[in-house]
Scaffold this motif. Structure first.
Motif, PDB file in Angstrom:
ATOM      1  N   LYS A 131      43.138  38.754  55.150  1.00 44.04           N
ATOM      2  CA  LYS A 131      44.131  37.679  55.195  1.00 44.04           C
ATOM      3  C   LYS A 131      43.857  36.629  54.117  1.00 44.04           C
ATOM      4  O   LYS A 131      44.771  36.149  53.447  1.00 44.04           O
ATOM      5  CB  LYS A 131      44.123  37.007  56.575  1.00 44.04           C
ATOM      6  N   GLN A 183      44.948  37.719  50.747  1.00 39.75           N
ATOM      7  CA  GLN A 183      46.394  37.554  50.605  1.00 39.75           C
ATOM      8  C   GLN A 183      46.761  36.092  50.364  1.00 39.75           C
ATOM      9  O   GLN A 183      47.633  35.789  49.547  1.00 39.75           O
ATOM     10  CB  GLN A 183      47.098  38.060  51.871  1.00 39.75           C
ATOM     11  N   GLU A 210      45.974  35.230  46.739  1.00 40.89           N
ATOM     12  CA  GLU A 210      46.937  35.835  45.811  1.00 40.89           C
ATOM     13  C   GLU A 210      48.252  35.058  45.792  1.00 40.89           C
ATOM     14  O   GLU A 210      48.846  34.846  44.733  1.00 40.89           O
ATOM     15  CB  GLU A 210      47.185  37.290  46.215  1.00 40.89           C
ATOM     16  N   GLN A 211      48.716  34.639  46.968  1.00 41.88           N
ATOM     17  CA  GLN A 211      49.956  33.871  47.043  1.00 41.88           C
ATOM     18  C   GLN A 211      49.799  32.506  46.394  1.00 41.88           C
ATOM     19  O   GLN A 211      50.706  32.017  45.707  1.00 41.88           O
ATOM     20  CB  GLN A 211      50.381  33.707  48.510  1.00 41.88           C
ATOM     21  N   VAL A 223      51.595  34.184  55.420  1.00 35.18           N
ATOM     22  CA  VAL A 223      50.630  35.276  55.391  1.00 35.18           C
ATOM     23  C   VAL A 223      49.915  35.428  56.726  1.00 35.18           C
ATOM     24  O   VAL A 223      49.596  36.536  57.154  1.00 35.18           O
ATOM     25  CB  VAL A 223      49.592  35.052  54.262  1.00 35.18           C
TER      26      VAL A 223
END
Length: 322
Positions: A15, A18, A21-22, A210
């Motif tokens: 998580k 992610q 990355e966002q 996310v």
């Protein structure tokens, strides 16, 4: 039980990847500040972000809030803002001849407080009280905050006209004070290229959550399962003790700072995909935890020291456990 904890941390690590990355799709640079904000949110603490205008303080706070599928509200602090504008107020209903409480914007999961030092002391005090107690009492009735309740506040350290300085005793309510600096030359070039082309520029509205509210609360509860060696606990205590004996420090950190350091180090370890704390975790989170919990002497200020510089000096003086 140990195996279950490790599995939970593995899921969380995915998580976090992610999340990062966002964040990198919207924010250029500021990796240290972003990691500290994520660490504080995971450690169930409130965050104060300080930086000059234009370094993406508000954008970063809004982005972190958007990545969590939970309630979000924003409060712009101004000199005429009253406590009732933040907390809410009771209103008389003519239909049933009764008073009903109307919740203020502070009743949300993640609350962004922009320019917290622009509101007068009574409004700041009202916010600090709900931050600490996680509940408010109005007209004899107590209203509790949600389990996820987190304040992310911003302030501008340069412009002091029309502002109300946050008192040192109240600053202790923030788990961390994070400084966002100017981007590097390379990072600023990337920012300009994105704004010029706009093809790779991702808008905040396009970002999808996310992690869910329930997942984040569960992961917060798992922080207690992270192992910290007794030698590292002593390392934390020694650093805090140095804030109380240093000649450059007028008022040292309290035991609350020690607890904050340990919990934040555990949260950062999880952020890195580990279920145990290493000395580097403590070194990473300590400046953000101590810099607003110390008052340095006038002599130290005249010599060009800041609480952040003094904190780094103190960390370097304490021997790292082998």
């Amino acid at each position: 039980m140990e195996e279950q904890n490790r599995m939970d941390l593995t899921v969380f690590s995915e998580k976090i990847q992610q999340l990062r990355e966002q964040i990198r799709k919207v924010i250029i640079g500021q990796h240290q500040a972003v990691d500290l904000i994520l660490t504080a949110v995971l450690a169930n603490g409130h965050v104060l972000i300080e930086g000059v205008p234009g370094v993406a303080k508000t954008l970063t706070a809004r982005l972190v809030a958007r990545l969590v599928d939970a309630g979000f509200s924003r409060i712009q602090f101004t000199p005429d803002l009253m406590p009732s504008d933040v907390l809410g107020t009771t209103v008389f209903n003519m239909k049933d001849s009764e008073f009903h409480f109307h919740e203020g914007p502070v009743f949300s999961d993640i609350v962004l407080v922009d320019e917290i030092n622009r509101a007068p002391a009574k409004t700041q005090a009202a916010l600090f009280e709900v931050m600490e107690e996680r509940q408010i009492s109005i007209d004899g009735t107590t209203y509790k905050m949600d389990d996820l309740f987190t304040i992310i506040a911003t302030q501008n350290p340069v412009e002091q006209e029309g502002t109300y300085k946050l008192p040192e005793a109240q600053l202790d309510r923030f788990l961390m004070k994070i400084t966002m600096n100017y981007p590097s030359v390379t990072e600023e070039e990337q920012i300009l290229q994105l704004h010029q082309g706009k093809r790779d520029f991702v808008k905040l509205a396009d970002i999808e959550p996310v992690i869910s509210k329930e997942e984040l609360i569960l992961l917060r509860n798992n922080i207690n399962n992270v192992y910290i060696d007794p030698a590292l606990i002593r390392y934390i205590v020694n650093i805090v003790q140095h804030t109380r004996t240093s000649k450059r420090v007028l008022l040292g950190a309290s035991p609350r700072a020690s607890v904050a350091m340990m919990r934040s180090a555990k949260a950062f370890a999880v952020l890195k995909g580990r279920d145990f704390v290493i000395p580097e975790d403590i070194k990473f989170v300590t400046p953000g935890i101590l810099q607003h919990r110390m008052v340095i002497t006038a002599e130290a200020e005249m010599e060009g020291f800041t609480p952040l510089k003094v904190t780094h000096r103190l960390i370097d003086k304490v021997e790292v456990p082998k």
